[in-house]
Design a protein around this motif. Sequence first.
Motif, PDB file in Angstrom:
ATOM      1  N   GLN A  57     -18.684  80.637  20.053  1.00  0.00           N
ATOM      2  CA  GLN A  57     -19.852  80.287  19.243  1.00  0.00           C
ATOM      3  C   GLN A  57     -20.682  81.521  18.883  1.00  0.00           C
ATOM      4  OE1 GLN A  57     -19.325  79.443  22.397  1.00  0.00           O
ATOM      5  NE2 GLN A  57     -21.172  79.815  23.602  1.00  0.00           N
ATOM      6  N   ASN A  58     -20.483  82.627  19.598  1.00  0.00           N
ATOM      7  CA  ASN A  58     -21.237  83.856  19.347  1.00  0.00           C
ATOM      8  C   ASN A  58     -20.422  84.916  18.608  1.00  0.00           C
ATOM      9  OD1 ASN A  58     -23.426  82.782  20.813  1.00  0.00           O
ATOM     10  ND2 ASN A  58     -22.499  83.441  22.727  1.00  0.00           N
ATOM     11  N   LYS A  59     -19.243  84.526  18.131  1.00  0.00           N
ATOM     12  CA  LYS A  59     -18.360  85.497  17.483  1.00  0.00           C
ATOM     13  C   LYS A  59     -18.044  85.070  16.060  1.00  0.00           C
ATOM     14  CE  LYS A  59     -16.251  87.144  21.745  1.00  0.00           C
ATOM     15  NZ  LYS A  59     -17.072  86.577  22.766  1.00  0.00           N
ATOM     16  N   LYS A  60     -17.566  86.012  15.285  1.00  0.00           N
ATOM     17  CA  LYS A  60     -17.130  85.699  13.922  1.00  0.00           C
ATOM     18  C   LYS A  60     -15.838  84.901  13.985  1.00  0.00           C
ATOM     19  CE  LYS A  60     -19.341  89.593  11.799  1.00  0.00           C
ATOM     20  NZ  LYS A  60     -19.285  90.615  10.792  1.00  0.00           N
ATOM     21  N   SER A  61     -15.681  83.990  13.041  1.00  0.00           N
ATOM     22  CA  SER A  61     -14.516  83.104  13.088  1.00  0.00           C
ATOM     23  C   SER A  61     -13.200  83.873  13.044  1.00  0.00           C
ATOM     24  CB  SER A  61     -14.572  82.051  11.981  1.00  0.00           C
ATOM     25  OG  SER A  61     -14.510  82.641  10.711  1.00  0.00           O
ATOM     26  N   ASN A  62     -13.126  84.958  12.294  1.00  0.00           N
ATOM     27  CA  ASN A  62     -11.871  85.730  12.247  1.00  0.00           C
ATOM     28  C   ASN A  62     -11.533  86.327  13.603  1.00  0.00           C
ATOM     29  OD1 ASN A  62     -11.376  85.148   9.589  1.00  0.00           O
ATOM     30  ND2 ASN A  62     -12.255  87.056   8.820  1.00  0.00           N
ATOM     31  N   GLU A  63     -12.535  86.695  14.375  1.00  0.00           N
ATOM     32  CA  GLU A  63     -12.313  87.226  15.717  1.00  0.00           C
ATOM     33  C   GLU A  63     -11.780  86.129  16.642  1.00  0.00           C
ATOM     34  OE1 GLU A  63     -14.840  89.479  19.259  1.00  0.00           O
ATOM     35  OE2 GLU A  63     -15.833  89.014  17.367  1.00  0.00           O
ATOM     36  N   VAL A  64     -12.300  84.934  16.486  1.00  0.00           N
ATOM     37  CA  VAL A  64     -11.856  83.804  17.297  1.00  0.00           C
ATOM     38  C   VAL A  64     -10.411  83.448  16.953  1.00  0.00           C
ATOM     39  CG1 VAL A  64     -12.293  81.401  17.921  1.00  0.00           C
ATOM     40  CG2 VAL A  64     -14.218  82.949  17.481  1.00  0.00           C
ATOM     41  N   VAL A  65     -10.099  83.396  15.673  1.00  0.00           N
ATOM     42  CA  VAL A  65      -8.728  83.109  15.231  1.00  0.00           C
ATOM     43  C   VAL A  65      -7.773  84.150  15.804  1.00  0.00           C
ATOM     44  CG1 VAL A  65      -7.205  83.011  13.218  1.00  0.00           C
ATOM     45  CG2 VAL A  65      -9.421  81.859  13.149  1.00  0.00           C
ATOM     46  N   ALA A  66      -8.142  85.410  15.712  1.00  0.00           N
ATOM     47  CA  ALA A  66      -7.295  86.487  16.235  1.00  0.00           C
ATOM     48  C   ALA A  66      -7.090  86.332  17.740  1.00  0.00           C
ATOM     49  CB  ALA A  66      -7.905  87.844  15.907  1.00  0.00           C
ATOM     50  N   HIS A  67      -8.130  85.950  18.457  1.00  0.00           N
ATOM     51  CA  HIS A  67      -8.016  85.738  19.897  1.00  0.00           C
ATOM     52  C   HIS A  67      -6.985  84.649  20.201  1.00  0.00           C
ATOM     53  CE1 HIS A  67      -9.152  85.278  24.095  1.00  0.00           C
ATOM     54  NE2 HIS A  67      -9.316  83.983  23.874  1.00  0.00           N
ATOM     55  N   LEU A  68      -7.084  83.531  19.512  1.00  0.00           N
ATOM     56  CA  LEU A  68      -6.128  82.446  19.747  1.00  0.00           C
ATOM     57  C   LEU A  68      -4.708  82.876  19.410  1.00  0.00           C
ATOM     58  CD1 LEU A  68      -8.126  79.378  18.406  1.00  0.00           C
ATOM     59  CD2 LEU A  68      -7.574  79.896  20.789  1.00  0.00           C
ATOM     60  N   GLN A  69      -4.549  83.613  18.333  1.00  0.00           N
ATOM     61  CA  GLN A  69      -3.216  84.080  17.941  1.00  0.00           C
ATOM     62  C   GLN A  69      -2.663  85.091  18.946  1.00  0.00           C
ATOM     63  OE1 GLN A  69      -4.401  85.007  13.668  1.00  0.00           O
ATOM     64  NE2 GLN A  69      -2.241  84.496  13.505  1.00  0.00           N
ATOM     65  N   ASN A  70      -3.459  86.069  19.284  1.00  0.00           N
ATOM     66  CA  ASN A  70      -2.970  87.188  20.093  1.00  0.00           C
ATOM     67  C   ASN A  70      -2.897  86.881  21.582  1.00  0.00           C
ATOM     68  OD1 ASN A  70      -2.809  88.706  17.737  1.00  0.00           O
ATOM     69  ND2 ASN A  70      -4.879  89.465  17.971  1.00  0.00           N
ATOM     70  N   GLU A  71      -3.863  86.161  22.096  1.00  0.00           N
ATOM     71  CA  GLU A  71      -3.923  85.906  23.538  1.00  0.00           C
ATOM     72  C   GLU A  71      -3.275  84.592  23.958  1.00  0.00           C
ATOM     73  OE1 GLU A  71      -4.959  88.293  25.583  1.00  0.00           O
ATOM     74  OE2 GLU A  71      -5.351  89.503  23.792  1.00  0.00           O
ATOM     75  N   HIS A  72      -3.150  83.659  23.002  1.00  0.00           N
ATOM     76  CA  HIS A  72      -2.641  82.333  23.355  1.00  0.00           C
ATOM     77  C   HIS A  72      -1.456  81.905  22.482  1.00  0.00           C
ATOM     78  CE1 HIS A  72      -5.976  81.667  26.124  1.00  0.00           C
ATOM     79  NE2 HIS A  72      -6.720  82.282  25.210  1.00  0.00           N
ATOM     80  N   GLN A  73      -0.998  82.793  21.611  1.00  0.00           N
ATOM     81  CA  GLN A  73       0.167  82.558  20.753  1.00  0.00           C
ATOM     82  C   GLN A  73       0.063  81.276  19.921  1.00  0.00           C
ATOM     83  OE1 GLN A  73       0.665  83.629  24.214  1.00  0.00           O
ATOM     84  NE2 GLN A  73       0.357  85.557  23.116  1.00  0.00           N
ATOM     85  N   VAL A  74      -1.140  80.987  19.475  1.00  0.00           N
ATOM     86  CA  VAL A  74      -1.361  79.836  18.599  1.00  0.00           C
ATOM     87  C   VAL A  74      -1.024  80.266  17.167  1.00  0.00           C
ATOM     88  CG1 VAL A  74      -3.088  78.219  17.711  1.00  0.00           C
ATOM     89  CG2 VAL A  74      -3.159  78.918  20.111  1.00  0.00           C
ATOM     90  N   PRO A  75      -0.209  79.484  16.452  1.00  0.00           N
ATOM     91  CA  PRO A  75       0.091  79.817  15.056  1.00  0.00           C
ATOM     92  C   PRO A  75      -1.194  79.918  14.230  1.00  0.00           C
ATOM     93  CG  PRO A  75       1.518  78.048  15.836  1.00  0.00           C
ATOM     94  CD  PRO A  75       0.466  78.277  16.896  1.00  0.00           C
ATOM     95  N   ARG A  76      -1.182  80.787  13.225  1.00  0.00           N
ATOM     96  CA  ARG A  76      -2.386  81.089  12.449  1.00  0.00           C
ATOM     97  C   ARG A  76      -3.087  79.827  11.920  1.00  0.00           C
ATOM     98  NH1 ARG A  76      -5.665  84.440  10.281  1.00  0.00           N
ATOM     99  NH2 ARG A  76      -6.414  84.321   8.161  1.00  0.00           N
ATOM    100  N   TYR A  77      -2.340  78.929  11.295  1.00  0.00           N
ATOM    101  CA  TYR A  77      -2.956  77.721  10.739  1.00  0.00           C
ATOM    102  C   TYR A  77      -3.703  76.958  11.835  1.00  0.00           C
ATOM    103  CZ  TYR A  77      -3.578  73.086   8.791  1.00  0.00           C
ATOM    104  OH  TYR A  77      -4.129  71.904   8.377  1.00  0.00           O
ATOM    105  N   TRP A  78      -3.070  76.801  12.990  1.00  0.00           N
ATOM    106  CA  TRP A  78      -3.682  76.037  14.068  1.00  0.00           C
ATOM    107  C   TRP A  78      -4.803  76.808  14.736  1.00  0.00           C
ATOM    108  CZ3 TRP A  78      -3.585  71.058  14.414  1.00  0.00           C
ATOM    109  CH2 TRP A  78      -2.628  70.385  13.652  1.00  0.00           C
ATOM    110  N   ALA A  79      -4.712  78.118  14.759  1.00  0.00           N
ATOM    111  CA  ALA A  79      -5.821  78.926  15.281  1.00  0.00           C
ATOM    112  C   ALA A  79      -7.057  78.728  14.407  1.00  0.00           C
ATOM    113  CB  ALA A  79      -5.427  80.398  15.343  1.00  0.00           C
ATOM    114  N   ARG A  80      -6.870  78.725  13.104  1.00  0.00           N
ATOM    115  CA  ARG A  80      -7.984  78.493  12.174  1.00  0.00           C
ATOM    116  C   ARG A  80      -8.506  77.067  12.337  1.00  0.00           C
ATOM    117  NH1 ARG A  80     -11.490  81.345  10.248  1.00  0.00           N
ATOM    118  NH2 ARG A  80      -9.976  82.895   9.626  1.00  0.00           N
ATOM    119  N   THR A  81      -7.617  76.103  12.435  1.00  0.00           N
ATOM    120  CA  THR A  81      -8.020  74.703  12.600  1.00  0.00           C
ATOM    121  C   THR A  81      -8.832  74.517  13.873  1.00  0.00           C
ATOM    122  OG1 THR A  81      -6.094  73.925  11.369  1.00  0.00           O
ATOM    123  CG2 THR A  81      -7.154  72.332  12.854  1.00  0.00           C
ATOM    124  N   LEU A  82      -8.351  75.059  14.982  1.00  0.00           N
ATOM    125  CA  LEU A  82      -9.055  74.915  16.252  1.00  0.00           C
ATOM    126  C   LEU A  82     -10.401  75.625  16.237  1.00  0.00           C
ATOM    127  CD1 LEU A  82      -6.022  75.374  18.641  1.00  0.00           C
ATOM    128  CD2 LEU A  82      -7.329  73.258  18.280  1.00  0.00           C
TER     129      LEU A  82
END
Length: 71
Positions: free
Chosen positions: A34-59
């Motif tokens: 909640q304190n970060k930019k959405s692109n940073e959050v998406v990147a975190h999900l992709q890089n640290e949790h291997q979430v596909p980009r579409y689903w990282a953005r959705t989540l």
Amino acid sequence: MKKEYWDVSNEQVIEKTGKDINHWIKVLTDFEAQNKKSNEVVAHLQNEHQVPRYWARTLTTLFLKSDGRAL
């Protein structure tokens, strides 16, 4: 942004990510998304949790629209 981009079922999230929505809410809460930019959050999900980009953005959008509350 259209509601369809984040209005997904728990079953869809489990099918695509292997974890339920509440798991991802906790991950994003712990990350203080909640304190970060959405692109940073998406990147975190992709890089640290291997979430596909579409689903990282959705989540990310789901989390921000829910104000970080478990669903």
